[in-house]
Design an enzyme around this catalytic site. Sequence first.
Site, PDB file in Angstrom:
ATOM      1  N   ASP A  36       0.861  -1.357  -0.087  1.00 30.96           N
ATOM      2  CA  ASP A  36      -0.076  -0.101   0.023  1.00 30.96           C
ATOM      3  C   ASP A  36       0.911   1.192   0.199  1.00 30.96           C
ATOM      4  O   ASP A  36       2.204   1.116   0.140  1.00 30.96           O
ATOM      5  CB  ASP A  36      -0.662  -0.084   1.304  1.00 30.96           C
ATOM      6  CG  ASP A  36      -1.532   1.318   1.592  1.00 30.96           C
ATOM      7  OD1 ASP A  36      -2.070   1.554   0.472  1.00 30.96           O
ATOM      8  OD2 ASP A  36      -1.534   1.808   2.663  1.00 30.96           O
ATOM      9  N   ASP A  38      -0.045   5.303   1.093  1.00 28.62           N
ATOM     10  CA  ASP A  38      -0.118   6.264   2.266  1.00 28.62           C
ATOM     11  C   ASP A  38      -0.164   5.162   3.695  1.00 28.62           C
ATOM     12  O   ASP A  38      -0.965   4.160   3.949  1.00 28.62           O
ATOM     13  CB  ASP A  38      -1.667   6.720   2.348  1.00 28.62           C
ATOM     14  CG  ASP A  38      -1.719   8.004   1.643  1.00 28.62           C
ATOM     15  OD1 ASP A  38      -0.570   8.622   1.066  1.00 28.62           O
ATOM     16  OD2 ASP A  38      -2.599   8.474   1.496  1.00 28.62           O
ATOM     17  N   ARG A 165      -6.830  18.372   7.483  1.00 29.74           N
ATOM     18  CA  ARG A 165      -6.718  17.083   7.265  1.00 29.74           C
ATOM     19  C   ARG A 165      -6.599  16.330   8.605  1.00 29.74           C
ATOM     20  O   ARG A 165      -7.273  15.085   8.635  1.00 29.74           O
ATOM     21  CB  ARG A 165      -5.683  16.568   6.152  1.00 29.74           C
ATOM     22  CG  ARG A 165      -5.443  15.145   5.711  1.00 29.74           C
ATOM     23  CD  ARG A 165      -4.245  14.797   4.738  1.00 29.74           C
ATOM     24  NE  ARG A 165      -4.724  15.248   3.542  1.00 29.74           N
ATOM     25  CZ  ARG A 165      -5.251  14.415   2.520  1.00 29.74           C
ATOM     26  NH1 ARG A 165      -5.349  13.050   2.811  1.00 29.74           N
ATOM     27  NH2 ARG A 165      -5.459  14.905   1.295  1.00 29.74           N
ATOM     28  N   THR A 251      -2.646 -14.329  -0.727  1.00 34.95           N
ATOM     29  CA  THR A 251      -1.611 -13.298  -0.051  1.00 34.95           C
ATOM     30  C   THR A 251      -1.176 -13.715   1.421  1.00 34.95           C
ATOM     31  O   THR A 251      -2.248 -14.322   2.163  1.00 34.95           O
ATOM     32  CB  THR A 251      -2.027 -11.823  -0.011  1.00 34.95           C
ATOM     33  OG1 THR A 251      -3.056 -11.768   1.059  1.00 34.95           O
ATOM     34  CG2 THR A 251      -2.573 -11.570  -1.554  1.00 34.95           C
TER      35      THR A 251
END
Length: 272
Positions: A36, A38, A165, A251
């Site tokens: 991934d 972020d 944010r 996975t």
Amino acid sequence: QKYNSPSRPICTPIEPERTTLDISIMADQSTLVLFDVDGTLTVPRKVITPEMKATIAALRKKVVIGVVGGSDFVKVNEQLDGNALEMFDFTFAENGLTAYKGSDPLESQSFLKFLGEDKLKTLINWTLKYIGELDIPQKRGTFIEFRNGMLNISPIGRNCSREERNNFEKFDETANVRKTMVATMEKEFADFGLKFSIGGQISFDVFPVGWDKTYCLQHVKKLGNFSKIHFYGDKTYEGGNDFEIFTSDETEGHTVTSWEDTQKQLQTLFGL
């Protein structure tokens, strides 16, 4: 098997530097490691650090590596210092709906074609009305971002500042703005064949069922013969945008808490 902590080291010989598409000379071409972006490779919406780049380069000498992000390619590439296609063997943006092997583009998919204009307008109109009636501390702009393979919806708006944010993320931990909105949309659009997945700090993604991050696996199955696929992500809880690929039977999932944690786990597992 899924991991929330590092496993024992695996010792493999170090091979010479490779070019972007030169997979054949790797020490272990049967192992793929997917990441991934972020919260896994970078601080959310920040650029990858030199330290993490060095760790990824060292890992790439041992195994095939790929990145799978929910954002569009421009954002994924920006966070990877503009070098995603050179840094990874596989680059998957929008969960793999925009995909590359090295610098070669692969088949893409269209959210608009799947849903159709009428249903898309219905979805967007409902979303804007819902957000318009939300009572939250701050609202900015770009509440809906239309991407090739999905919609990204942000109650505060993607134009918010870094401080705003961070504030919204903290607020949402207890207010559950996104969770409530997702639950409402799941009921409202139950017959649209859509999946709603929370990711990042301020938004959630909307895409067809099956177009989550496991979508990228169909590309790697066509293009490689991998006996083991590792995945590293931070949003691995149910409802998070890493959940489906983390829990997939195809996975070996690893939960991380930051890019530093990812680095530490890689060093332990692969003997970097």
